[in-house]
Design a protein around this motif. Sequence first.
Motif, short mmCIF file in Angstrom:
data_model
loop_
_atom_site.label_atom_id
_atom_site.label_comp_id
_atom_site.label_asym_id
_atom_site.label_seq_id
_atom_site.Cartn_x
_atom_site.Cartn_y
_atom_site.Cartn_z
N ALA A 13 0.81 -1.21 0.00
CA ALA A 13 0.00 0.00 0.00
C ALA A 13 0.84 1.25 0.00
CB ALA A 13 -0.91 0.01 1.23
N SER A 14 2.15 1.12 -0.05
CA SER A 14 2.97 2.30 0.12
C SER A 14 3.79 2.66 -1.08
CB SER A 14 3.91 2.10 1.32
OG SER A 14 4.79 1.02 1.04
N ALA A 15 3.77 1.87 -2.11
CA ALA A 15 4.68 2.16 -3.22
C ALA A 15 4.01 1.86 -4.54
CB ALA A 15 5.94 1.32 -3.07
N PRO A 27 -1.60 5.47 -15.40
CA PRO A 27 -2.35 6.73 -15.39
C PRO A 27 -2.84 7.14 -14.01
CG PRO A 27 -3.77 4.95 -16.12
CD PRO A 27 -2.40 4.35 -15.95
N LEU A 28 -2.41 6.45 -12.95
CA LEU A 28 -2.90 6.75 -11.60
C LEU A 28 -1.94 7.66 -10.85
CD1 LEU A 28 -4.21 3.25 -10.41
CD2 LEU A 28 -5.34 4.98 -11.82
N THR A 29 -2.50 8.51 -10.01
CA THR A 29 -1.68 9.33 -9.13
C THR A 29 -1.15 8.47 -7.99
OG1 THR A 29 -3.52 9.93 -7.69
CG2 THR A 29 -3.14 11.31 -9.64
N ARG A 30 -0.24 9.04 -7.19
CA ARG A 30 0.31 8.29 -6.07
C ARG A 30 -0.79 7.87 -5.09
NH1 ARG A 30 5.23 7.50 -3.75
NH2 ARG A 30 5.31 7.25 -1.48
N ARG A 31 -1.69 8.79 -4.80
CA ARG A 31 -2.78 8.45 -3.88
C ARG A 31 -3.67 7.36 -4.46
NH1 ARG A 31 -3.54 8.55 1.23
NH2 ARG A 31 -3.66 10.80 1.64
N GLU A 32 -3.95 7.43 -5.76
CA GLU A 32 -4.79 6.40 -6.38
C GLU A 32 -4.11 5.05 -6.35
OE1 GLU A 32 -5.41 8.34 -10.07
OE2 GLU A 32 -7.16 9.48 -9.40
N LEU A 33 -2.78 5.01 -6.47
CA LEU A 33 -2.05 3.75 -6.35
C LEU A 33 -2.19 3.19 -4.94
CD1 LEU A 33 1.16 4.55 -8.41
CD2 LEU A 33 -0.49 2.73 -8.91
N GLN A 34 -2.15 4.07 -3.94
CA GLN A 34 -2.35 3.61 -2.56
C GLN A 34 -3.73 3.00 -2.39
OE1 GLN A 34 -1.66 7.16 -0.39
NE2 GLN A 34 0.48 7.34 -1.02
N ALA A 46 -5.59 1.73 -4.79
CA ALA A 46 -5.63 0.48 -5.56
C ALA A 46 -5.00 -0.66 -4.77
CB ALA A 46 -4.90 0.67 -6.90
N ALA A 47 -3.91 -0.36 -4.04
CA ALA A 47 -3.27 -1.39 -3.22
C ALA A 47 -4.22 -1.90 -2.14
CB ALA A 47 -2.00 -0.83 -2.59
N LEU A 48 -4.98 -0.98 -1.54
CA LEU A 48 -5.91 -1.39 -0.49
C LEU A 48 -7.11 -2.13 -1.07
CD1 LEU A 48 -5.72 1.88 1.63
CD2 LEU A 48 -4.71 -0.33 2.17
N VAL A 49 -7.53 -1.75 -2.28
CA VAL A 49 -8.58 -2.52 -2.96
C VAL A 49 -8.09 -3.94 -3.20
CG1 VAL A 49 -9.86 -2.75 -5.13
CG2 VAL A 49 -9.68 -0.52 -4.03
N ALA A 50 -6.84 -4.08 -3.61
CA ALA A 50 -6.27 -5.41 -3.86
C ALA A 50 -6.23 -6.25 -2.59
CB ALA A 50 -4.87 -5.28 -4.45
N GLN A 51 -6.15 -5.59 -1.42
CA GLN A 51 -6.18 -6.31 -0.15
C GLN A 51 -7.59 -6.70 0.27
OE1 GLN A 51 -4.17 -3.91 2.78
NE2 GLN A 51 -2.29 -3.74 1.57
N GLY A 52 -8.60 -6.29 -0.55
CA GLY A 52 -9.97 -6.66 -0.26
C GLY A 52 -10.69 -5.70 0.68
N ARG A 76 -16.53 9.41 1.40
CA ARG A 76 -16.84 9.87 0.04
C ARG A 76 -15.58 10.14 -0.76
NH1 ARG A 76 -21.00 14.64 -0.15
NH2 ARG A 76 -20.63 14.24 -2.36
N THR A 77 -14.51 10.56 -0.07
CA THR A 77 -13.24 10.75 -0.76
C THR A 77 -12.71 9.42 -1.27
OG1 THR A 77 -12.73 12.66 0.64
CG2 THR A 77 -10.90 11.65 -0.53
N ALA A 78 -12.79 8.39 -0.43
CA ALA A 78 -12.34 7.06 -0.85
C ALA A 78 -13.18 6.55 -2.02
CB ALA A 78 -12.44 6.10 0.33
N GLU A 79 -14.49 6.76 -1.94
CA GLU A 79 -15.36 6.34 -3.05
C GLU A 79 -14.97 7.05 -4.34
OE1 GLU A 79 -19.34 5.68 -0.25
OE2 GLU A 79 -19.17 7.40 -1.60
N GLY A 80 -14.67 8.35 -4.24
CA GLY A 80 -14.26 9.11 -5.43
C GLY A 80 -12.98 8.57 -6.03
N HIS A 81 -12.01 8.21 -5.17
CA HIS A 81 -10.75 7.64 -5.67
C HIS A 81 -11.02 6.34 -6.43
CE1 HIS A 81 -8.03 10.51 -4.03
NE2 HIS A 81 -8.29 10.25 -2.77
N VAL A 82 -11.85 5.47 -5.86
CA VAL A 82 -12.14 4.18 -6.50
C VAL A 82 -12.84 4.40 -7.84
CG1 VAL A 82 -13.47 2.04 -6.31
CG2 VAL A 82 -12.23 2.93 -4.32
N GLU A 83 -13.79 5.34 -7.88
CA GLU A 83 -14.49 5.63 -9.13
C GLU A 83 -13.52 6.11 -10.21
OE1 GLU A 83 -18.63 7.06 -6.94
OE2 GLU A 83 -17.39 8.48 -8.03
N ARG A 84 -12.60 6.98 -9.84
CA ARG A 84 -11.65 7.49 -10.84
C ARG A 84 -10.68 6.41 -11.29
NH1 ARG A 84 -12.38 11.94 -7.59
NH2 ARG A 84 -10.66 11.42 -6.21
#
Length: 795
Positions: A724-726, A734-741, A743-749, A764-772
């Motif tokens: 989740a850190s790198a 095409p993802l920003t650093r925060r979006e990669l973080q 995505a890592a947490l999504v991969a952890q379920g 809502r911020t987390a939801e917005g990141h996942v949507e993008r």
Amino acid sequence: MTRVVGGSESRRTSGFPAELTSFVGRRDEAADVRRLLSAGRLLTLTGPGGVGKTRLAGHVAGQVARAFPDGVWLVPLAALSDEAFVPHAVNDALGVRNETVRPPLEILVDHLRERRLLIVLDNCEHLLRSCAVLAQAVLAATEGVRILATSRHRLGLAGEQLFEVPPLPAPAPEELSPSTGSSAVESFPALRLFADRAAAVVPGFTVGEANQQAVARLCRRLDGLPLAIELAAVRVRALGVDQLVERLDDRYQLLTCGSPTSAPRHRTLRSAVDWSHELCTPQEQLVWAWLSVFVGGFDLAAAEAVCAGKDAGTGERIDPCAVLDAVAGLVDKSVLVREEHAGQVRYRLLVSLRDYGLEKLHGLGEATDTRRRHRDHFARLGAEYEQAWFGPDQAEITERIRIDQDNFRAALDFCLTTPGEAQHGLRLAAGLWFHWVAGGIWGEGRHWMDGALRAGARPDAGLTRAMWAGALTSLVHSRSAAVLAGLDQVRTAAAADGEPPVPAPPPVPAGALAPGRARASTAFVVLTRVELACTLVSRGRAAEAIPLCAEAVALCEAHGEQWARSWALRTLALAHWSAGQYDRAAEHARACLRLPYTVRQHQSLARTLDLLAAAEALAGDAERAGVLRGAVDRIWHDIGGNPMDTLQPGGPRTAEHPARHTPGDPAYTLAHRRGGRLTPEQAVAYALGEPCEGAAAVVRTCAAATVCEGAAPAGSTAGAAPAASADPGPDPVPLTRRELQVAALVAQGRTNKQIADHLVIARRTAEGHVERILVKLGFHNRSQVAAWFSARAGS
């Protein structure tokens, strides 16, 4: 430096008025606008006046707000007449402050470079060139900014998409039958709008079998224009629908007398407004014309100042009571919109109705005289505000000027564009020095004063006073920043032998310490002491600066004044800091933070937190210094950038070095990042050690932030959740650093709530990141994101 952009607190719509009436229809149009807005970065809604461009833009803005982490911002342009003020208006709407001499468009572009937001430019038709220049500059320099414009004409830029806002559909006679009943209202927005607005003035009014044909005919006659329908619906209180249609038919026989080059719908709206005008009393008609000189709204006192005592052409005078009656009548007829701001009632003319009133005013030959009365009223207000500024009413004065800002600009514009009025413009602009300086918009003040001089005004004492205040505040800012940055090396008194002597401060006016005896000049007495104290500090004579600041603070406290007191307290803290008395410096900085003015004005807040951070650093509290500096950088980023950045190129401030090297740079960096997540209110609570919802949670998340940001405190290992850190792979994504973080947490379920808790952000911020993330990667579900991330992590 970590630049924090977005966050749950910034996802909002700003500047849009509350919808006082229901939004009718436009579902398909709103969907089309959203689609076009997602496909391109510049979209212009076009159409005749009264078709509902502004209302549709505002409705869509609310629907798409979640897609813009840095907000959706309305920039109303109808009140502007000077094209040079378009970038000023955008900066003002976004809260961007310009304390420098840099062009406002340049400041705006710098502010927007890393942001993802939507700007709504409303009513561009009379400022097309400036709007086009601004849009082109912003879109060329940014990637995440989109612009939605409303205008009767296109901007004419490459890549501009156009959407012509259609009228509301009304049914043809054959589309209605006794069996349709109330379903016709639901099927045809024009009928629904009429029914809704008529029911507001005649409770219980409905459109049914008995009157649906007449209502449909009326809406067709009005070409489905929402404004025309609303004006007609008000008449149901006095006339039946059949009578309305009959009278409207009579009115429309005059349409053939209009300009043959005028589009039918423009003539339709004109006819509807003509009809409303004819149904007004003669006094209401006159007041309508006179009130058209106001822009952005007005209160009853302003209306009386412009209208009362005016010769109505019959030898009679209109007294204040008659003005009130006329205003009430225009509200009843939906010519004036009634609004409330902080418990105060104000009124506003819609753009089309204001334009109509101005046309009538010019026809009466009274435009110049009426605008002069308008100018005189706001000049009186400006003079009263200046006299009362050094006292307890600063917050109220600031808010009053903010609400009437468009009217002050209109008054200044009248002075600069009317022969013989430039001197009045210079006097008004110079008298508002406290507004330009305290509000961090000195650039606008200089614009007006320079314009008055070019128009023929002669320099006077007021101009000298204003320019002195602007120069002095800039000098104190730059000198304080240089001292903190270590660039203005503190010198001993012996080393300063060759420098000009520091003059003695002006004497305190007799009785100035007595409450209620304040004058505008007292502010200058205080500011002079602050500037002299800052000069002494920069020359290594902090001990001499301390009593000057203490005297200035006492003057301010005697009158309940906050603005100058914040300056004096910050300079007092700077003097103690320079003398090595870090605890005393922190004490005075915190006293400054307890002033409501400091918290409201983010420039003042940033400077005070900056000084407190320097005191904490040299007192040995590296973590607190790092958190505070992170909060400072976040505030400057949010309001347009630190105007003193040029004093500290390429590295941390000198005062931070002890803090950075005590526990190690990674720990300082981590603390700085945590501070960057604080809102201004949370930063103040943290600085004062007071409880604040969310602040403690942000500051407590050292371990979580270490995992998420990839930084570890000195002596520790960061191995709790490396995924989740790198960036999980070397290939560009095409993802920003925060979006990669995320995505890592999504991969952890993890769920959106768990992601929000882990990253200390709103759900809502987390939801917005996942949507993008889904949009950027072209995926349809979270499992695809997890598979993609796992594949990259394993490569």
